[in-house]
Write a protein that holds these residues in place. Structure first.
Motif, PDB file in Angstrom:
ATOM      1  N   HIS A  35      -6.553  19.665  -7.082  1.00 19.93           N
ATOM      2  CA  HIS A  35      -6.855  20.479  -8.257  1.00 19.93           C
ATOM      3  C   HIS A  35      -8.189  21.174  -8.058  1.00 19.93           C
ATOM      4  O   HIS A  35      -9.053  20.708  -7.318  1.00 19.93           O
ATOM      5  N   VAL A  37     -11.408  22.787 -10.390  1.00 21.09           N
ATOM      6  CA  VAL A  37     -12.060  22.779 -11.702  1.00 21.09           C
ATOM      7  C   VAL A  37     -13.394  23.499 -11.551  1.00 21.09           C
ATOM      8  O   VAL A  37     -14.084  23.316 -10.549  1.00 21.09           O
ATOM      9  N   TRP A  47     -10.275  23.647 -16.116  1.00 18.46           N
ATOM     10  CA  TRP A  47      -9.231  23.479 -15.108  1.00 18.46           C
ATOM     11  C   TRP A  47      -8.707  24.844 -14.677  1.00 18.46           C
ATOM     12  O   TRP A  47      -8.401  25.690 -15.512  1.00 18.46           O
ATOM     13  N   ARG A  50      -3.718  23.864  -9.487  1.00 14.87           N
ATOM     14  CA  ARG A  50      -3.496  22.824  -8.489  1.00 14.87           C
ATOM     15  C   ARG A  50      -2.560  23.317  -7.399  1.00 14.87           C
ATOM     16  O   ARG A  50      -1.803  24.281  -7.611  1.00 14.87           O
ATOM     17  N   ASN A  59       0.359  25.682  -9.306  1.00 13.86           N
ATOM     18  CA  ASN A  59       0.365  25.926 -10.739  1.00 13.86           C
ATOM     19  C   ASN A  59      -1.035  26.396 -11.094  1.00 13.86           C
ATOM     20  O   ASN A  59      -2.012  25.743 -10.724  1.00 13.86           O
ATOM     21  N   TYR A  95     -15.275  22.888  -8.190  1.00 13.53           N
ATOM     22  CA  TYR A  95     -14.973  21.579  -7.627  1.00 13.53           C
ATOM     23  C   TYR A  95     -13.504  21.495  -7.217  1.00 13.53           C
ATOM     24  O   TYR A  95     -12.628  22.007  -7.925  1.00 13.53           O
ATOM     25  N   ALA A 103       0.388  11.180 -10.902  1.00 12.70           N
ATOM     26  CA  ALA A 103      -0.740  10.863 -11.782  1.00 12.70           C
ATOM     27  C   ALA A 103      -1.086  11.989 -12.738  1.00 12.70           C
ATOM     28  O   ALA A 103      -1.831  11.784 -13.683  1.00 12.70           O
ATOM     29  N   LEU A 104      -0.624  13.177 -12.488  1.00  9.23           N
ATOM     30  CA  LEU A 104      -0.755  14.349 -13.359  1.00  9.23           C
ATOM     31  C   LEU A 104      -2.185  14.748 -13.689  1.00  9.23           C
ATOM     32  O   LEU A 104      -2.636  15.809 -13.324  1.00  9.23           O
ATOM     33  N   ALA A 105      -2.927  13.917 -14.451  1.00 10.89           N
ATOM     34  CA  ALA A 105      -4.272  14.328 -14.862  1.00 10.89           C
ATOM     35  C   ALA A 105      -5.306  13.276 -14.528  1.00 10.89           C
ATOM     36  O   ALA A 105      -6.307  13.137 -15.220  1.00 10.89           O
ATOM     37  N   ARG A 106      -5.074  12.546 -13.466  1.00 11.49           N
ATOM     38  CA  ARG A 106      -6.008  11.522 -13.013  1.00 11.49           C
ATOM     39  C   ARG A 106      -6.728  12.057 -11.788  1.00 11.49           C
ATOM     40  O   ARG A 106      -6.268  11.879 -10.662  1.00 11.49           O
ATOM     41  N   LEU A 107      -7.886  12.725 -12.002  1.00  8.78           N
ATOM     42  CA  LEU A 107      -8.655  13.317 -10.923  1.00  8.78           C
ATOM     43  C   LEU A 107      -9.591  12.230 -10.391  1.00  8.78           C
ATOM     44  O   LEU A 107     -10.684  12.021 -10.925  1.00  8.78           O
ATOM     45  N   ASP A 108      -9.157  11.514  -9.345  1.00 12.19           N
ATOM     46  CA  ASP A 108      -9.869  10.297  -8.985  1.00 12.19           C
ATOM     47  C   ASP A 108     -10.987  10.479  -7.961  1.00 12.19           C
ATOM     48  O   ASP A 108     -11.901   9.654  -7.913  1.00 12.19           O
ATOM     49  N   TRP A 110     -13.619  13.599  -6.304  1.00 14.38           N
ATOM     50  CA  TRP A 110     -14.071  14.971  -6.453  1.00 14.38           C
ATOM     51  C   TRP A 110     -14.926  15.389  -5.259  1.00 14.38           C
ATOM     52  O   TRP A 110     -15.641  14.557  -4.677  1.00 14.38           O
TER      53      TRP A 110
ATOM     54  N   TYR B  38     -14.291  11.340 -17.906  1.00 12.61           N
ATOM     55  CA  TYR B  38     -15.170  11.529 -16.763  1.00 12.61           C
ATOM     56  C   TYR B  38     -16.629  11.466 -17.208  1.00 12.61           C
ATOM     57  O   TYR B  38     -16.986  11.991 -18.267  1.00 12.61           O
ATOM     58  N   LEU B  48     -14.448   9.652 -12.410  1.00  7.73           N
ATOM     59  CA  LEU B  48     -13.377   9.123 -13.248  1.00  7.73           C
ATOM     60  C   LEU B  48     -13.763   7.765 -13.810  1.00  7.73           C
ATOM     61  O   LEU B  48     -14.117   6.849 -13.053  1.00  7.73           O
TER      62      LEU B  48
END
Lengths: 120, 112
Positions: A35, A37, A47, A50, A59, A95, A103-108, A110, B38, B48
Motif C-alpha cells: 500500500h 500512504v 491512503w 495498493r 486499486n 510511505y 488482512a485488508l487494512a492491517r499495515l504491519d 512501513w 497506528y 501498527l
C-alpha cells in the motif's frame, strides 16, 4: 527481519512526475500487498492505493485515479509509486506499507518515508 | 470517502487511562471489524498498535486495547507513560464495490 527501504527525497516542479521506490526484504514479496500512504506537512495520513505484487493488480483511491500508477518488479522485490501532474499540495512524505493478502487494512510494516517537495 | 473523525487532541497524566474515539459510518467502521490503529512519533513512520478492532501485534504492550460499538471504534491506553506521547490514527477498510481504505484525521496525545 522485514524491511521496506524507500528511495531518497525528491524536489520536483509543478506539472512534473515523481517515481518513488520501495525495496522489500525479509519476507516473500509476492505474498503481501503493498500500500501507499502519504502525509502532507503537519497533516494526517491519506491512503493512495495498493498493488498486488503477485498479479500486478491495483486499486487506487478515487482522489488519485488518473494521476497515480503503482507497479512492481518482482525480480528485485521492489514496488513503485508514480504520481504525475504534480501540484504544490502534493508536497508530502510518501510511505509504502505491507499488508497481508487477507488482512485488508492491517499495515504491519512501513517504509521510512520519502519526502517529495513540489515547488517552482 | 470522508476521513474518519477523531478528536484533535487528548491528554492524561502518567498512570492514567485515556480513550481515543474514531467515528465512521455504516459503510466503513460499522460494517467491518477491520479497524486498525497506528502510533506515530514526530519524524517517524507510523507503527501498527491494534488491528481487526482489538488484536495486538506481537511486541505491542497490553496497555493498548481496542474496541468498537456501532460506527465508532476506540483505542484505550492504560497506565499512561511519557513514551506514549504521540499522534494516533485510526484506519478502516471501507470497500464495497471497490477496494478502499480510510484514515482518521489523527489525535495528538499529550502526557502531562
Amino acid at each position: 527481519q522485514v524491511q521496506l527501504v524507500q528511495s531518497g527525497a525528491e524536489v520536483k516542479k509543478p506539472g512534473a512526475s515523481v517515481k518513488v521506490s520501495c525495496k522489500a526484504s525479509g519476507y516473500t514479496f509476492t505474498g503481501y500487498y503493498m500500500h501507499w500512504v502519504r502525509q502532507a506537512p503537519g497533516q494526517g495520513l491519506e491512503w493512495m492505493g495498493r498493488i498486488n505484487p503477485n498479479s500486478g493488480g491495483t486499486n487506487y483511491a478515487q482522489k488519485f485515479q488518473g494521476r497515480v500508477t503503482m507497479t512492481r518488479d518482482t525480480s528485485i522485490s521492489t514496488a513503485y509509486m508514480e504520481l504525475s501532474r504534480l501540484r504544490s499540495d502534493d508536497t508530502a512524505v510518501y510511505y509504502c506499507a505491507r499488508v497481508g493478502i487477507a488482512a485488508l487494512a492491517r499495515l504491519d510494516y512501513w517504509g521510512q518515508g520519502t519526502l517529495v517537495t513540489v515547488s517552482s | 470517502q470522508s476521513a474518519l473523525t477523531q478528536p484533535a487532541s487528548v491528554s492524561g497524566s502518567p498512570g492514567q487511562s485515556i480513550t481515543i474515539s474514531c467515528t465512521g459510518t455504516s459503510s466503513d467502521v460499522g460494517s467491518y471489524n477491520l479497524v486498525s490503529w497506528y502510533q506515530q512519533h514526530p519524524g517517524k513512520a507510523p507503527k501498527l498498535m491494534i488491528y481487526e478492532g482489538s488484536k495486538r501485534p506481537s511486541g505491542v504492550s497490553n496497555r493498548f486495547s481496542g474496541s468498537k460499538s456501532g460506527n465508532t471504534a476506540s483505542l484505550t491506553i492504560s497506565g499512561l507513560q511519557a513514551e506514549d506521547e504521540a499522534d494516533y490514527y485510526c484506519c478502516s477498510y471501507a470497500g464495497s464495490s471497490t477496494f478502499n481504505v480510510v484514515f482518521g484525521g489523527g489525535t495528538k496525545l499529550t502526557v502531562l
